[in-house]
Design an enzyme around this catalytic site. Structure first.
Site, short mmCIF file in Angstrom:
data_model
loop_
_atom_site.label_atom_id
_atom_site.label_comp_id
_atom_site.label_asym_id
_atom_site.label_seq_id
_atom_site.Cartn_x
_atom_site.Cartn_y
_atom_site.Cartn_z
N LYS A 22 -52.67 16.68 -72.64
CA LYS A 22 -53.32 16.93 -71.34
C LYS A 22 -54.66 17.64 -71.55
O LYS A 22 -55.69 17.23 -71.00
CB LYS A 22 -52.42 17.80 -70.46
N ASN A 23 -54.64 18.70 -72.35
CA ASN A 23 -55.84 19.53 -72.44
C ASN A 23 -56.94 18.90 -73.29
O ASN A 23 -58.09 19.35 -73.25
CB ASN A 23 -55.47 20.93 -72.95
N ARG A 93 -57.78 23.80 -61.53
CA ARG A 93 -58.84 24.65 -62.08
C ARG A 93 -59.67 23.94 -63.14
O ARG A 93 -60.87 24.09 -63.22
CB ARG A 93 -58.18 25.86 -62.76
N CYS A 117 -55.76 31.88 -59.99
CA CYS A 117 -54.73 31.16 -60.75
C CYS A 117 -53.62 32.15 -61.03
O CYS A 117 -53.90 33.32 -61.33
CB CYS A 117 -55.38 30.67 -62.04
N ARG A 122 -59.04 34.40 -64.80
CA ARG A 122 -59.71 33.22 -65.35
C ARG A 122 -61.16 33.04 -64.88
O ARG A 122 -61.51 32.09 -64.18
CB ARG A 122 -58.88 31.96 -65.09
N PRO A 123 -62.03 33.97 -65.30
CA PRO A 123 -63.45 33.85 -64.94
C PRO A 123 -64.12 32.69 -65.69
O PRO A 123 -63.55 32.15 -66.64
CB PRO A 123 -64.04 35.19 -65.42
N ASP A 125 -67.53 33.12 -66.63
CA ASP A 125 -68.82 33.71 -66.99
C ASP A 125 -69.36 33.15 -68.32
O ASP A 125 -70.57 32.99 -68.48
CB ASP A 125 -68.68 35.24 -67.08
N ASP A 311 -49.90 28.82 -74.48
CA ASP A 311 -49.21 27.77 -73.71
C ASP A 311 -47.78 27.54 -74.21
O ASP A 311 -47.04 26.76 -73.61
CB ASP A 311 -50.00 26.46 -73.76
N ARG A 403 -47.61 18.62 -63.55
CA ARG A 403 -49.03 18.74 -63.89
C ARG A 403 -49.25 18.47 -65.37
O ARG A 403 -50.32 17.99 -65.76
CB ARG A 403 -49.54 20.15 -63.58
#
Ligand code: EPU
Length: 423
Positions: A22-23, A93, A117, A122-123, A125, A311, A403
């Site tokens: 997925k990622n 996200r 989230c 979970r910024p 920046d 994860d 998901r």
């Protein structure tokens, strides 16, 4: 609302094939925005997160087709819209992975700012810092992150992506995807080294990008003028594979994951060995067999790759709940990613949380209970716990697991689990 009803006390045994990652799939599908011509991406898992990204790509003017053989064909037809809408981005996200490709290719982007989230703040920046360093003018407009590239285009430069928690995976893929079209040379220092970043970089190179240092924390990118569509096969999902191996541990089972990349799973296989599991590692298979004596406790800390992946933290914690002794699990990537803890407590686990550490006192067995899935990996942990527990478990709010796990109950039932999806 669907739930999973799990008949516990089953040993997981047999062979199960890993799906595509997925990622890796998300930034790779987004990177098809960069290419001229058609890209064909194989081994794309059928997941709700992937479907959301494909909808965003359609919104961004792509022809997107899932072929009969499962491959996804993407052709950029119309580059006039650079807005990824709130309606879609808010569902996932990771949709922010279109930001870099849009800035790189279309020189303008308007991407709804990803919201909160459950696993942490979970910024983004680091994404903004990296893209600004290349010359993109970043601003916020009514909840949308707006990026404009000045007339001369992006300029290659040195970008440092180290943050408080190490590097950023999607931050790296975004800056990389923008830098391929920048003028001159970009050096990304403290780039994420996760296999998913490597898979993207490999595909970009075949599209015509010039990238050196792939897989290391220093990526050097020489900007090019055009990229062409390619065929690419997504790497196997290391987190899904690790989840099945954790399933063998918690259920006293014997599971062989096929079609996986053992070299991507060294932290997990090392930990399983420490827990006393017998491992057989082939070229693209991993077999994990329970020793028939209780699992040994371990101390486990999540870190950026090649460290132990965040994860897999929840799934391994579930397995450690039935180890013979005290384990210490520390989360260094998302200090609050412990939503599975109160649910595991309901199943008879003995857990003490202090800050970003959980002390796990092993118990002889877990007991089935109704539990609530709160995020993707927490749901996977609860499903594994349900397979091992005495009695029945109901896992509610199961959309979270869809998901990121393709046909999870079908795959686990193939290993002997007793899972039913109920409306
Ligand atoms: N961070 C910052 N600033 C940034 C970006 C990140 O401080 O600009 C922090 C985060 O808050 C976090 C850490 O850095 O503490 C790592 O975040 P990263 O950016 O690497 O995470 P991500 O790219 O948003 C990906 C995966 C996650 C996985 C993390 C860490 C995708 C689509 N998502 O997220 O996967 O947990 O890397 O490995 O690739 C999952 O699949 O369940 C999942 C959450």
């Amino acid at each position: 609302m669907e739930k999973l009803v799990i008949e516990g006390g089953k040993r997981l045994q047999g062979r199960v094939a890993a799906s595509g990652s997925k990622n890796a799939a998300l930034p790779i599908l987004a990177a098809c925005l960069l290419a001229e011509g058609t890209s064909v991406i194989r081994n794309v898992p059928r997941l709700s997160d992937v479907e959301i990204l494909l909808a965003i790509l359609r919104e961004l003017g792509c022809r997107v087709e899932r072929r009969a053989d499962g491959a996804v064909e993407i052709e950029v037809k119309d580059e006039s819209n650079s807005t990824a809408s709130y309606e879609l981005v808010t569902k996932m996200r990771a949709s922010v992975c279109v930001l870099g490709p849009l800035i790189g290719r279309r020189r303008t982007a308007r991407v709804s700012m990803p919201g909160g989230c459950v696993i942490g703040v979970r910024p983004i920046d680091l994404h903004e810092k990296g893209l600004s360093a290349l010359g993109a003018r970043m601003s916020l407009d009514h909840g949308y992150l707006v990026a404009e590239v000045p007339p001369g285009g992006l300029q290659g430069t040195d970008v440092f992506l180290g943050g408080a928690f190490g590097s950023s995976v999607t931050g790296t893929t975004n800056v990389l995807a923008a830098a391929v079209y920048a003028n001159g040379t970009t050096v990304i220092e403290s780039a994420a080294c996760e296999p998913e970043v490597v898979d993207l970089a490999d595909m970009l190179v075949r599209m015509g990008a010039k990238i050196e240092g792939i897989g290391s924390p220093r990526l050097t990118i020489e900007g090019v003028k055009t990229l062409k569509g390619v065929e690419h096969t997504i790497i196997p999902d290391r987190i899904e594979a690790g989840t099945f191996l954790a399933g063998a541990a918690i259920t006293r089972g014997d599971v062989t994951v096929t079609g996986c990349r053992p070299d991507h799973l060294r932290a997990a296989t090392h930990t399983l060995r420490e827990m006393g599991m017998h491992l057989e590692i082939g070229k693209d298979t991993i077999r994990a067999k329970h020793p028939e004596t209780p699992l040994k406790p371990v101390d486990l800390t999540t870190l950026v790759y090649p460290g132990f992946p965040t994860d897999l933290q929840a799934q391994f914690m579930a397995a450690l709940c039935v180890a013979d002794g005290i384990s210490v699990v520390t989360e260094k990537i998302y200090p609050d990613r412990f939503m599975h803890v109160p649910e595991l407590l309901r199943m008879g686990a003995e857990l003490r949380k202090t800050g970003s550490t959980v002390v796990v006192h092993g118990v002889p067995h877990l007991v089935g209970a109704p539990v609530r899935a709160s995020d993707l990996r927490a749901s996977a942990a609860l499903i594994l716990a349900g397979c091992a527990a005495w009695g029945d478990t109901e896992v509610h709010e199961i959309h979270h697991v869809d998901r990121g796990y393709e046909r999870i109950e079908e795959k686990l039932n193939g290993l002997g689990a007793g899972i039913q999806r109920v409306k």
